[in-house]
Design a protein around this motif. Structure first.
Motif, short mmCIF file in Angstrom:
data_model
loop_
_atom_site.label_atom_id
_atom_site.label_comp_id
_atom_site.label_asym_id
_atom_site.label_seq_id
_atom_site.Cartn_x
_atom_site.Cartn_y
_atom_site.Cartn_z
N PHE A 600 0.82 -1.22 0.00
CA PHE A 600 0.00 0.00 0.00
C PHE A 600 0.85 1.26 0.00
N LEU A 601 1.99 1.24 0.70
CA LEU A 601 2.87 2.40 0.66
C LEU A 601 3.38 2.65 -0.75
N ALA A 602 3.73 1.56 -1.45
CA ALA A 602 4.17 1.71 -2.84
C ALA A 602 3.04 2.26 -3.70
N GLY A 603 1.82 1.78 -3.47
CA GLY A 603 0.68 2.28 -4.24
C GLY A 603 0.42 3.75 -3.97
N LEU A 604 0.53 4.15 -2.72
CA LEU A 604 0.33 5.56 -2.37
C LEU A 604 1.40 6.42 -3.03
N HIS A 605 2.62 5.94 -3.02
CA HIS A 605 3.72 6.68 -3.65
C HIS A 605 3.46 6.89 -5.13
N LEU A 606 3.02 5.83 -5.82
CA LEU A 606 2.74 5.93 -7.25
C LEU A 606 1.59 6.88 -7.53
N GLY A 612 1.04 14.44 -9.52
CA GLY A 612 1.90 15.61 -9.44
C GLY A 612 2.14 16.10 -8.03
N ARG A 613 2.02 15.23 -7.05
CA ARG A 613 2.27 15.60 -5.65
C ARG A 613 3.64 15.05 -5.25
N PHE A 614 4.67 15.63 -5.86
CA PHE A 614 6.01 15.05 -5.77
C PHE A 614 6.63 15.22 -4.39
N ALA A 615 6.39 16.35 -3.74
CA ALA A 615 6.94 16.55 -2.41
C ALA A 615 6.38 15.52 -1.44
N GLU A 616 5.06 15.27 -1.53
CA GLU A 616 4.44 14.27 -0.67
C GLU A 616 4.95 12.88 -0.99
N SER A 617 5.18 12.62 -2.28
CA SER A 617 5.69 11.30 -2.65
C SER A 617 7.07 11.06 -2.06
N SER A 619 8.10 12.22 0.78
CA SER A 619 7.86 11.90 2.20
C SER A 619 7.44 10.45 2.37
N VAL A 620 6.60 9.95 1.45
CA VAL A 620 6.18 8.55 1.51
C VAL A 620 7.36 7.62 1.27
N SER A 621 8.23 8.00 0.36
CA SER A 621 9.42 7.16 0.12
C SER A 621 10.31 7.11 1.35
N ASP A 622 10.41 8.23 2.07
CA ASP A 622 11.17 8.23 3.33
C ASP A 622 10.51 7.30 4.35
N ALA A 637 14.54 -3.03 0.83
CA ALA A 637 15.60 -2.02 0.75
C ALA A 637 15.79 -1.54 -0.68
N VAL A 638 15.71 -2.46 -1.64
CA VAL A 638 15.83 -2.09 -3.05
C VAL A 638 14.66 -1.20 -3.47
N ILE A 639 13.45 -1.61 -3.10
CA ILE A 639 12.26 -0.84 -3.48
C ILE A 639 12.31 0.56 -2.87
N ALA A 640 12.81 0.65 -1.64
CA ALA A 640 12.94 1.96 -1.00
C ALA A 640 13.84 2.88 -1.80
N ARG A 641 14.93 2.33 -2.31
CA ARG A 641 15.85 3.15 -3.14
C ARG A 641 15.18 3.54 -4.46
N TRP A 642 14.39 2.62 -5.04
CA TRP A 642 13.65 2.97 -6.27
C TRP A 642 12.72 4.15 -6.01
N MET A 643 11.93 4.04 -4.95
CA MET A 643 10.95 5.09 -4.65
C MET A 643 11.65 6.42 -4.38
N GLU A 644 12.70 6.36 -3.59
CA GLU A 644 13.46 7.56 -3.26
C GLU A 644 14.05 8.19 -4.51
N GLY A 645 14.64 7.37 -5.38
CA GLY A 645 15.23 7.89 -6.61
C GLY A 645 14.21 8.53 -7.52
#
Length: 940
Positions: A600-606, A612-617, A619-622, A637-645
């Motif tokens: 669900f966190l990944a879905g929220l991030h996407l 276009g809510r990039f600042a919030e995204s 925060s979700v990646s953090d 850990a890999v997915i976290a780096r993907w989201m952060e990047g």
């Protein structure tokens, strides 16, 4: 093989393994040649991907994507899409079909066949003239409705005519059985399923019309009467939007729409009651011919005698020449004899064809016919028939035995009764994957369901049916393919019966917990089948009616996850998706379901990035990264780096994004990734594209291109992500001068959409065509496509596409002399970038704005110089050497025009010197030419 084939300008010789175009030999790989040969030889027939894999890779196990790559190579070699040429068509969820006209030099053409279409009878007695007439009418009219009473043979005639028109429609003929659809809103989806369109999206029709418009098509809509309004509306809408479609409908009443041709199918002619009738005279009448044919099938060995001829004629007249009724009666002649059947009709039935006035219209003409057959059954067979009415469509005989049998009727007795019902033509039999399937005729099912409703045990039978399919769903759980993938589901429970089980459970409301459980298990199956819209409705109803006992349960959690997938796949990123994902995230934490929480966190991030809510995204990646460190493993850990990047990339922090992506690559090298779930797969796709874009923006166009090509290849494994890949990688292709490859990508995008019927994103196609035309200098046409894209894309949805489209539109408008309009477009793009926090291309947007301002008469050059200096600072802050080079080039040109050639050259030389690759790309070549010109000028 000695045959050769010609199509268009091509000659294919399988024996010598040569393909020529206009006499010149073409180079084609061995596997591509084998696949092309198979498709051409089976011209008009669909070959599945597995069949093509067996041809091209015998004795090897390969992925489906290999077939798609080879087909793409063949299409490229044949020039598919160029000047309207079309040779290979994609059939969604099934395979490929060669659709161009083929001439074979020696071998006889194969007998045609229609895939997944009812087989015709060897002949329809008394319908020969009707077949000829209707076939001609269909070539003159695009909407023909065969109208007649129940049992008159409408479907039989339609199937015969359709098979006879295979040459006219090149086998693009589809059969849509509406008898299993119990509501009008399912009619369009039934048609989409029949033609192979199962894609997601908020609007079904645009993609469906695109599929139907590819070639001349005949659609048989069977049994329209109970959904007449929806069927009529569907026909009108498709006929208005697609000139290549012809409809042949069967119904008890006309559709009553414009340009409809109503073909009234009358009963079979019977001899009049004029006195003595010999057998020879009687056999001249179609009704008598059919009666005797069905009697022979029922075991009668003797022909019609002169004594029996008048009795048979009277029977046929009494049955009003109705083929179905005649068949029912005649099938019992072997048991009771002709006179015995006549006596049964005379003594046991008044045969009031109008029936009860309070009965439904179908029963007024059919009930008596079914009643007669019903009264010939034993009580045991009747009870089994009633119970079978809980099933929908075709179902395995094993399922029937499991649901119907109980302490009163054991399994052997039920199986024996089903055999009796088959003999009496009340139950049809077919075979699917070597498993016996049975099906009640629609009218028989309706009749039996009415009788079952009178019995006290009706709900118990329906409950056993629901429990049986609940267990089938449990058995199937865990074997589903990822939604939107190229995998074809196998051994799945029959979706029609799953629907019926859900419908009963919700309607009866005796066990809402069971209804919710079935819905929760059915949702992944619906996703697996590509029925995203139906899955959405399923989840929304179950969540709305979820009993209190299942609130905050794993069932609710599963429903929320499936619902979130349908919203994302359908492009509904805002509104309900965000609410559902946030509820799912809270519930997963409450239940301690770590896997779901990560999903669900990944879905929220996407969803946030898509809106276009990039600042919030970011925060979700953090948040995801913190959770991954505390509760996750190497995969998280890999997915976290993907989201952060990805969030950093779209925010404009290109160096930091590069670091995040680089860390993910190192982690993947050390740890094998676990199987990814839907939203995690999407994060992988976005990250692959982000890596390419970061390299491009950081001034490494060759590395960017290699990563983009790799990302495109990977996205072919997940076709519902292909449009995203094309959108985000397209500027990289154009920047490297690969306009031909970019054009092929657009064609492939449309082919993949047809293959798997993922949503056909028309706005994306317009966007890509606009960028391609812009890159080739066709600015007026580019502006048209870009405006269409923007009109179809309300902000802030897909803000990345909207920003790029606005910038390209501004440049096209400026090139066309529309400076004020260009200024409005680029200002809107900058405002959107600032509002969303998507500053990934802000420096380049500012550069475009300055170039537009330069074309306005009131533009102050000194002010423009300051604006470009700001853009240069922005690019440097983002570590975006690619943007820095573009801005430096514009600033150098401006300085030179202001009499500052020394500053101009020094600026451009400094930036150019930091570039390390891609010197043949468009931007670097332009910079090199500008430097050469500046060096040639005398410096004051």
């Amino acid at each position: 093989m000695s045959d050769t084939f010609t199509f268009g300008p091509f000659l294919l010789s399988p024996g010598t393994r040569v393909l020529r175009k206009d006499g010149a030999e073409l180079s084609l790989g061995s596997r591509a040649f084998d696949i092309l040969t198979a498709l051409v030889e089976c011209n008009g027939k669909v070959l599945t991907r597995r069949e093509l894999m067996a041809i091209a890779w015998p004795d090897l196990v390969v992925e489906d994507s290999n077939v798609r790559v080879q087909v793409a190579n063949i299409r490229r070699a044949l020039g598919c899409g160029q000047d309207g040429a079309r040779y290979i068509a994609s059939v969604a969820g099934r395979g490929y079909c060669f659709v161009a006209e083929v001439a074979r030099t020696t071998a006889e053409a194969k007998a045609p066949s229609l895939f997944n279409f009812p087989l015709p009878l060897k002949g329809a007695v008394g319908r020969e003239e009707a077949v000829v007439e209707l076939s001609q009418v269909l070539q003159d009219s695009r909407l023909v409705t065969v109208v007649g009473a129940a049992g008159v043979g409408k479907t039989t005639l339609a199937v015969l005519v359709a098979h006879g028109l295979h040459d006219v429609f090149q086998e693009a003929i589809f059969f849509v059985d509406l008898s299993t659809q119990d509501c009008g809103e399912m009619v369009a989806e039934a048609l989409a399923c029949a033609v192979g369109y199962t894609g997601p999206g908020a609007e079904l029709f645009p993609g469906l019309l695109e599929v139907l418009s590819t070639r001349r098509t005949l659609i048989v809509l069977d049994n329209c009467e109970h959904v007449i309004g929806a069927a009529a509306a569907l026909c009108v809408r498709i006929l208005e939007g697609c000139a290549s479609v012809t409809f042949l409908a069967t119904s008890r009443e006309a559709l009553r729409v414009s340009e409809e041709f109503v073909y009234l199918l009358r009963p079979l002619a019977s001899p009049p009651n004029t006195g003595r009738l010999s057998a020879q005279q009687a056999m001249d009448w179609p009704a008598i011919q059919l009666f005797m044919e069905r009697a022979r099938e029922g075991g009668v060995r003797d022909g019609l005698s002169d004594d029996d001829a008048p009795t048979v004629a009277a029977l046929c007249r009494r049955l009003d020449g109705n083929p179905h009724a005649i068949g029912l009666v005649a099938s019992r002649v072997g048991t009771y004899g002709i006179q015995g059947v006549a006596d049964l009709l005379e003594n046991q039935f008044a045969l009031h064809w109008q029936g009860r006035r309070d009965a439904c219209p179908r029963q007024q003409t059919v009930e008596a016919m079914i009643n007669w057959s019903h009264n010939l059954l034993t009580e045991h067979d009747r009870q089994v028939l009633y119970r079978l009415s809980v099933f929908c469509g075709e179902f395995p005989i094993g399922a029937a035995v499991a649901v119907v049998s109980d302490e009163r009727f054991d399994a052997f007795q039920v199986a024996e009764a089903i055999g009796d019902l088959v003999d009496k033509s009340l139950v049809a039999v077919s075979s699917l994957n070597e498993e016996i399937q049975i099906r009640l005729l629609e009218t028989t099912k309706a009749y039996a369901a009415t009788r079952l409703a009178r019995l006290q045990g009706r709900d118990e039978i329906a409950r056993r049916h629901a429990l049986y399919y609940a267990q089938q769903l449990r058995n199937h759980a865990g074997r589903q393919a990822q939604p939107g993938s190229a995998d074809v589901p196998t051994c799945a429970p029959e979706i029609g019966n799953v629907r019926a089980a859900m419908e009963w459970a919700f309607t009866a409301q005796q066990d809402l917990a069971l209804a919710a459980e079935i819905s929760g298990m059915a949702a992944p199956l619906l996703l697996e089948l590509g029925l995203f819209r139906e899955c959405k409705r399923c989840c929304e109803r179950a969540l709305k009616l979820l009993p209190e006992s299942l609130r905050s349960s794993t069932i609710e959690l599963g429903l929320l996850e499936s619902a979130a997938i349908t919203y994302y796949a359908g492009g509904d990123y805002d509104g309900e998706m965000t609410h559902v994902v946030e509820r799912g995230l809270a519930l997963s934490r409450e239940l301690g379901d770590v896997r779901s929480a990560f999903q669900f966190l990944a879905g929220l991030h996407l969803a946030l990035m898509a809106n276009g809510r990039f600042a919030e995204s970011l925060s979700v990646s953090d948040e995801y990264a913190a959770m991954a460190a505390a509760q996750g493993g190497p995969g998280e850990a890999v997915i976290a780096r993907w989201m952060e990047g990805s969030s950093r990339h779209f925010r404009g922090f290109q160096r930091a994004a590069d670091d995040s992506y680089g860390a993910s690559v190192e982690l993947v090298a050390l740890h094998e990734l676990r199987p990814l779930h839907y939203f995690e797969l999407k994060e992988q796709v976005v990250a692959g594209l982000g890596m390419a874009r970061v390299k491009w923006m950081r001034g490494l166009p060759i590395q960017a291109l290699q990563l983009a090509l790799g990302a495109m290849e990977e996205s072919r494994r997940h076709p519902d992500s292909f449009y995203l890949c094309a959108t985000l990688c397209f500027p990289i292709l154009l920047g490297n001068g690969l306009t031909d490859l970019a054009e092929e990508l657009i064609q492939e995008l449309e082919n993949v959409a047809n293959d798997y019927k993922v949503a056909v994103r028309s706005q994306v196609v317009h966007f890509l065509k606009g960028l391609l035309l812009h890159g080739r200098g066709g600015f007026p046409a580019a502006a048209v496509h870009l405006r269409q894209c923007l009109d179809m894309l309300p902000p802030p949805k897909m803000s990345v596409v909207r920003t790029d489209a606005l910038q390209a539109l501004a440049e096209a408008q400026f090139a066309c002399g529309e400076a004020l309009a260009a200024l409005a477009s680029i200002d809107e793009a900058i405002e959107l970038a600032e509002k969303t926090g998507g500053a990934f291309n802000l420096a380049d947007l500012l550069r475009t704005r300055v170039e537009v301002l330069q074309g306005l008469p009131q533009g102050r050059q000194e002010l423009l110089e300051d604006l470009l200096a700001q853009a240069l600072d922005c690019a440097r802050e983002q570590a975006a050497l690619g943007w820095e080079l573009r801005v430096a080039l514009s600033l150098a040109r401006l300085k030179a025009s202001l009499g500052k050639p020394r500053e101009a050259r020094a600026l451009l030389e400094e930036v150019y010197a930091r570039c390390s690759e891609g010197f043949e790309t468009r931007d670097l070549m332009a910079a090199a030419q500008a430097l050469e010109a500046l060096c040639a000028e005398p410096v004051p």
